[in-house]
Design an enzyme around this catalytic site. Sequence first.
Site, PDB file in Angstrom:
ATOM      1  N   ASN A  10       0.844  -0.980   0.003  1.00 42.72           N
ATOM      2  CA  ASN A  10      -0.011  -0.060  -0.063  1.00 42.72           C
ATOM      3  C   ASN A  10       0.826   1.209  -0.120  1.00 42.72           C
ATOM      4  O   ASN A  10       0.229   2.298  -0.046  1.00 42.72           O
ATOM      5  CB  ASN A  10      -0.843   0.256   1.196  1.00 42.72           C
ATOM      6  N   TYR A  22      -0.358   9.890   6.572  1.00 40.65           N
ATOM      7  CA  TYR A  22       1.186   9.314   5.649  1.00 40.65           C
ATOM      8  C   TYR A  22       1.406  10.920   4.951  1.00 40.65           C
ATOM      9  O   TYR A  22       2.500  10.657   4.399  1.00 40.65           O
ATOM     10  CB  TYR A  22       0.826   8.104   4.771  1.00 40.65           C
ATOM     11  N   ALA A  74       2.278  -3.212   6.497  1.00 41.80           N
ATOM     12  CA  ALA A  74       1.522  -3.972   7.441  1.00 41.80           C
ATOM     13  C   ALA A  74       2.096  -5.412   7.715  1.00 41.80           C
ATOM     14  O   ALA A  74       1.891  -6.246   8.885  1.00 41.80           O
ATOM     15  CB  ALA A  74       0.161  -4.336   7.051  1.00 41.80           C
ATOM     16  N   HIS A  77       4.042  -6.369  11.131  1.00 40.96           N
ATOM     17  CA  HIS A  77       3.188  -6.950  12.403  1.00 40.96           C
ATOM     18  C   HIS A  77       2.838  -8.241  12.117  1.00 40.96           C
ATOM     19  O   HIS A  77       2.322  -8.964  12.991  1.00 40.96           O
ATOM     20  CB  HIS A  77       1.920  -5.892  12.365  1.00 40.96           C
ATOM     21  N   ASP A  84      12.598 -14.106   8.716  1.00 42.40           N
ATOM     22  CA  ASP A  84      13.725 -15.047   8.352  1.00 42.40           C
ATOM     23  C   ASP A  84      14.514 -14.575   7.417  1.00 42.40           C
ATOM     24  O   ASP A  84      15.671 -14.543   7.262  1.00 42.40           O
ATOM     25  CB  ASP A  84      13.003 -16.226   8.068  1.00 42.40           C
ATOM     26  N   GLU A  95      14.816  -0.764  10.131  1.00 45.99           N
ATOM     27  CA  GLU A  95      13.089  -0.856  10.099  1.00 45.99           C
ATOM     28  C   GLU A  95      12.672   0.762  10.112  1.00 45.99           C
ATOM     29  O   GLU A  95      13.030   1.673  10.926  1.00 45.99           O
ATOM     30  CB  GLU A  95      12.629  -1.583  11.037  1.00 45.99           C
ATOM     31  N   HIS A  97       9.237   3.463   9.841  1.00 49.12           N
ATOM     32  CA  HIS A  97       7.707   3.766   9.762  1.00 49.12           C
ATOM     33  C   HIS A  97       7.515   5.262   9.552  1.00 49.12           C
ATOM     34  O   HIS A  97       8.230   5.869  10.257  1.00 49.12           O
ATOM     35  CB  HIS A  97       6.908   3.045  10.900  1.00 49.12           C
ATOM     36  N   ILE A  98       6.570   5.414   8.801  1.00 43.13           N
ATOM     37  CA  ILE A  98       6.218   6.819   8.644  1.00 43.13           C
ATOM     38  C   ILE A  98       5.275   7.324   9.688  1.00 43.13           C
ATOM     39  O   ILE A  98       5.729   8.468  10.278  1.00 43.13           O
ATOM     40  CB  ILE A  98       5.466   7.240   7.173  1.00 43.13           C
ATOM     41  N   SER A  99       4.444   6.824  10.194  1.00 48.46           N
ATOM     42  CA  SER A  99       3.718   7.039  11.254  1.00 48.46           C
ATOM     43  C   SER A  99       4.307   6.477  12.690  1.00 48.46           C
ATOM     44  O   SER A  99       5.345   5.561  12.497  1.00 48.46           O
ATOM     45  CB  SER A  99       2.458   6.461  11.248  1.00 48.46           C
ATOM     46  N   ARG A 104      -0.948   4.690  17.394  1.00 46.10           N
ATOM     47  CA  ARG A 104      -2.013   3.931  16.676  1.00 46.10           C
ATOM     48  C   ARG A 104      -2.693   2.576  17.355  1.00 46.10           C
ATOM     49  O   ARG A 104      -2.495   2.300  18.461  1.00 46.10           O
ATOM     50  CB  ARG A 104      -1.541   3.729  15.186  1.00 46.10           C
ATOM     51  N   ARG A 108      -0.731  -2.711  15.997  1.00 41.06           N
ATOM     52  CA  ARG A 108       0.533  -2.005  15.230  1.00 41.06           C
ATOM     53  C   ARG A 108       1.812  -1.874  16.182  1.00 41.06           C
ATOM     54  O   ARG A 108       2.857  -1.411  15.938  1.00 41.06           O
ATOM     55  CB  ARG A 108       0.172  -0.670  14.473  1.00 41.06           C
TER      56      ARG A 108
END
Length: 146
Positions: A10, A22, A74, A77, A84, A95, A97-99, A104, A108
């Site tokens: 997405n 976003y 997503a 999560h 792996d 890692e 994340h935008i948010s 949230r 999440r």
Amino acid sequence: MRIQIINGPNLNLLGVREPTIYGKRTWEDYLKELRARFPKVRIDYFQSNTEGEIIDKIHEVGFDRDGIVLNAGAYTHTSIAILDALKSVSTPTVEVHISNVYQREEFRHHSIISPGCVGFIGGFGLDSYRLAIEALLANASQARTE
Ligand code: CA2
């Protein structure tokens, strides 16, 4: 330096839908700005809505890039398979994340992929990607002086 950005499901809708979470900027505009900001770094980009394609990309780049910046969307999560894959390669992954996922829904709040990453950056909008690249560059230059 060569860094791979991987965006998961997405995230091709950035700038098009849900601007309150976003942001309004399109990914293409942001990526241009990012490349201009790091002229000495080759920044490769890949996006897929498919778990297996993300895993294939991690396998493909996981030994010859200097870093991976991964927003698994997503799958963060849910995906033991992506965890792996990250564990099976040598390239350090940040890692992203935008948010701020902790502000949230509770589902999440847990990342399955974090144990396969060297660090985590989230909550700074698209700037999270820049911060992740800065962290990879700082890490690489520290490793060279050790
Ligand atoms: O905050 C992030 O970067 C997330 O990885 C985004 C994922 C979400 O499932 C994670 O919990 C947190 C969702 C990506 C959806 O991206 C969109 C972008 C624009 C419009 C709609 C969806």
